[in-house]
Every structure is written in C-alpha cells, then in structure tokens.
Design a protein around this motif. Structure first.
Motif, PDB file in Angstrom:
ATOM      1  N   LYS A  33       0.858  -1.185   0.000  1.00  0.00           N
ATOM      2  CA  LYS A  33       0.000   0.000   0.000  1.00  0.00           C
ATOM      3  C   LYS A  33       0.895   1.237   0.000  1.00  0.00           C
ATOM      4  CE  LYS A  33      -3.817   2.120   2.424  1.00  0.00           C
ATOM      5  NZ  LYS A  33      -4.184   2.539   3.761  1.00  0.00           N
ATOM      6  N   GLN A  34       0.578   2.174  -0.878  1.00  0.00           N
ATOM      7  CA  GLN A  34       1.426   3.353  -1.036  1.00  0.00           C
ATOM      8  C   GLN A  34       0.862   4.607  -0.374  1.00  0.00           C
ATOM      9  OE1 GLN A  34       4.334   2.737  -2.301  1.00  0.00           O
ATOM     10  NE2 GLN A  34       3.819   0.704  -3.041  1.00  0.00           N
ATOM     11  N   ASP A  35      -0.432   4.618  -0.037  1.00  0.00           N
ATOM     12  CA  ASP A  35      -1.044   5.831   0.511  1.00  0.00           C
ATOM     13  C   ASP A  35      -1.548   5.589   1.935  1.00  0.00           C
ATOM     14  OD1 ASP A  35      -3.408   4.358   0.334  1.00  0.00           O
ATOM     15  OD2 ASP A  35      -4.059   5.317  -1.505  1.00  0.00           O
ATOM     16  N   GLU A  36      -2.193   6.602   2.497  1.00  0.00           N
ATOM     17  CA  GLU A  36      -2.724   6.481   3.854  1.00  0.00           C
ATOM     18  C   GLU A  36      -4.252   6.399   3.871  1.00  0.00           C
ATOM     19  OE1 GLU A  36      -1.061   9.522   6.408  1.00  0.00           O
ATOM     20  OE2 GLU A  36       0.787   8.349   6.602  1.00  0.00           O
ATOM     21  N   MET A  37      -4.889   6.361   2.711  1.00  0.00           N
ATOM     22  CA  MET A  37      -6.360   6.308   2.651  1.00  0.00           C
ATOM     23  C   MET A  37      -6.865   4.961   3.147  1.00  0.00           C
ATOM     24  SD  MET A  37      -7.529   9.187   1.660  1.00  0.00           S
ATOM     25  CE  MET A  37      -9.215   8.780   1.284  1.00  0.00           C
ATOM     26  N   ALA A  38      -7.823   5.002   4.052  1.00  0.00           N
ATOM     27  CA  ALA A  38      -8.457   3.767   4.506  1.00  0.00           C
ATOM     28  C   ALA A  38      -9.372   3.266   3.401  1.00  0.00           C
ATOM     29  CB  ALA A  38      -9.254   4.028   5.774  1.00  0.00           C
ATOM     30  N   ARG A  39      -9.462   1.972   3.252  1.00  0.00           N
ATOM     31  CA  ARG A  39     -10.331   1.395   2.223  1.00  0.00           C
ATOM     32  C   ARG A  39     -11.735   1.127   2.760  1.00  0.00           C
ATOM     33  NH1 ARG A  39      -6.143   3.035   0.199  1.00  0.00           N
ATOM     34  NH2 ARG A  39      -4.897   1.878  -1.303  1.00  0.00           N
ATOM     35  N   GLY A  40     -11.895   1.141   4.071  1.00  0.00           N
ATOM     36  CA  GLY A  40     -13.203   0.909   4.682  1.00  0.00           C
ATOM     37  C   GLY A  40     -13.760   2.186   5.282  1.00  0.00           C
ATOM     38  N   TYR A 147     -10.360  -4.901   5.290  1.00  0.00           N
ATOM     39  CA  TYR A 147      -8.967  -4.776   4.857  1.00  0.00           C
ATOM     40  C   TYR A 147      -8.081  -4.748   6.085  1.00  0.00           C
ATOM     41  CZ  TYR A 147     -11.360  -3.103   0.711  1.00  0.00           C
ATOM     42  OH  TYR A 147     -12.199  -2.996  -0.375  1.00  0.00           O
ATOM     43  N   ILE A 148      -7.068  -5.581   6.090  1.00  0.00           N
ATOM     44  CA  ILE A 148      -6.096  -5.444   7.159  1.00  0.00           C
ATOM     45  C   ILE A 148      -4.829  -4.849   6.577  1.00  0.00           C
ATOM     46  CG2 ILE A 148      -7.075  -7.315   8.542  1.00  0.00           C
ATOM     47  CD1 ILE A 148      -4.693  -8.998   7.876  1.00  0.00           C
ATOM     48  N   GLU A 149      -4.186  -4.048   7.400  1.00  0.00           N
ATOM     49  CA  GLU A 149      -2.908  -3.443   7.024  1.00  0.00           C
ATOM     50  C   GLU A 149      -1.911  -3.784   8.113  1.00  0.00           C
ATOM     51  OE1 GLU A 149      -3.066   0.754   6.159  1.00  0.00           O
ATOM     52  OE2 GLU A 149      -5.041   0.537   5.218  1.00  0.00           O
ATOM     53  N   ILE A 150      -0.724  -4.158   7.669  1.00  0.00           N
ATOM     54  CA  ILE A 150       0.350  -4.478   8.607  1.00  0.00           C
ATOM     55  C   ILE A 150       1.571  -3.702   8.157  1.00  0.00           C
ATOM     56  CG2 ILE A 150       1.761  -6.322   9.593  1.00  0.00           C
ATOM     57  CD1 ILE A 150      -0.509  -8.270   8.746  1.00  0.00           C
TER      58      ILE A 150
END
Length: 158
Positions: A33-40, A147-150
């Motif tokens: 992921k390149q940005d900080e926008m949440a997908r949810g 969406y999970i982000e790690i």
C-alpha cells in the motif's frame, strides 16, 4: 515483510470473526500500500513495539459489513456506524492483535500492544508509525469488504 510475521494476523482475524460472529471472510491478494487512505468506513489501529520490531496493525470494515458483524455478535443490527459499532471494531482489533501476539511470541517475537484507536468516516486516513512497508490484504464477505494493514520495521541491534 515475511509471511512468518503476517500470517498470524490473518489467522487471528479469521479465528476472531469465526468464533465471535460465526462469519467467514474470504482472503484476497495481499499488496503493498502506497497511501494512507483507509479502504473501509471504520478502522481500528493498534501500535506494537518490542526489542526486535516496531509497527502497527489496522483493520478497516465497510459500513455494511461492520453492522453485519455487530448484528451477529449481539443480535441487533445497527443502521449506521454508531459508538457501539466503533467500540466493537476496537475490540476486534485488540483480539486479533492479541491472537497474533501469542503466535508470534511462540516464534520468539515479543512486543507490547498499545490501546487501539478507532477512526470512522468516509475517506479517513490510517497513519502507521513505522518506516516499514505497508501490506494491505482485502477480505470479502457478502455483506462487504474488510482490509487489514500491517506495517513493521525490524529494529537493528546496535
């Protein structure tokens, strides 16, 4: 980012939702992921720090899916992302991170968890407090996407 570190979070999410809401989410394909926008529409984020690594974990739910999980867990379906739904997202974030922490501890990775922060609203952002790469993994369910982000970086022992 190695799979040994990522998989415990994926498994913990599946375990928590299966146990607490009797729901199965279908994992998608992980990406950087390149940005900080949440997908949810609502996200829980938690920081972690230990001797070998520091980073953060977040989980975002689309509104409809978050409300469906709430319905399965407590038996009443909210119409919107109210305070109770946000609290539930914080609890899920905590439980998933706790489950991953246990698994990672068995592999020699120790870390402390912060208190989760929950952010909601269209187009909110998720700011990871680490210089590591951000991995995002989508999950799908008939009620919507999660969406999970790690994001982790190894701490050099100098």
């Amino acid at each position: 980012m190695n799979a040994e570190f990522v998989n415990p979070f994926l498994q913990a999410l599946q375990n928590v939702l299966s146990m607490m809401a009797q729901m199965e989410l279908k994992p998608g394909k992980p990406q950087l992921k390149q940005d900080e926008m949440a997908r949810g529409d609502v996200s829980g984020i938690i920081g972690m720090v230990g001797p070998q690594v520091k980073g953060s974990f977040s989980i975002s739910f689309e509104e409809k899916l978050a409300c469906e999980i709430m319905s399965k867990m407590v038996g009443e379906e909210p119409d919107t992302l109210d305070d109770e739904v946000c609290d539930m997202v914080g609890e899920i974030t905590n439980m998933v991170t706790g489950g991953a922490k246990k698994t990672l501890g068995e592999k020699g990775y120790e870390f402390q968890m912060a208190t989760p922060i929950v952010v909601s609203g269209k187009d909110h952002t998720i700011s990871h407090r680490s210089d590591g790469k951000k991995l995002i993994m989508p999950f799908s369910h008939q009620a919507g996407q999660a969406y999970i982000e790690i994001c982790f970086e190894e701490i050099s022992s100098s």
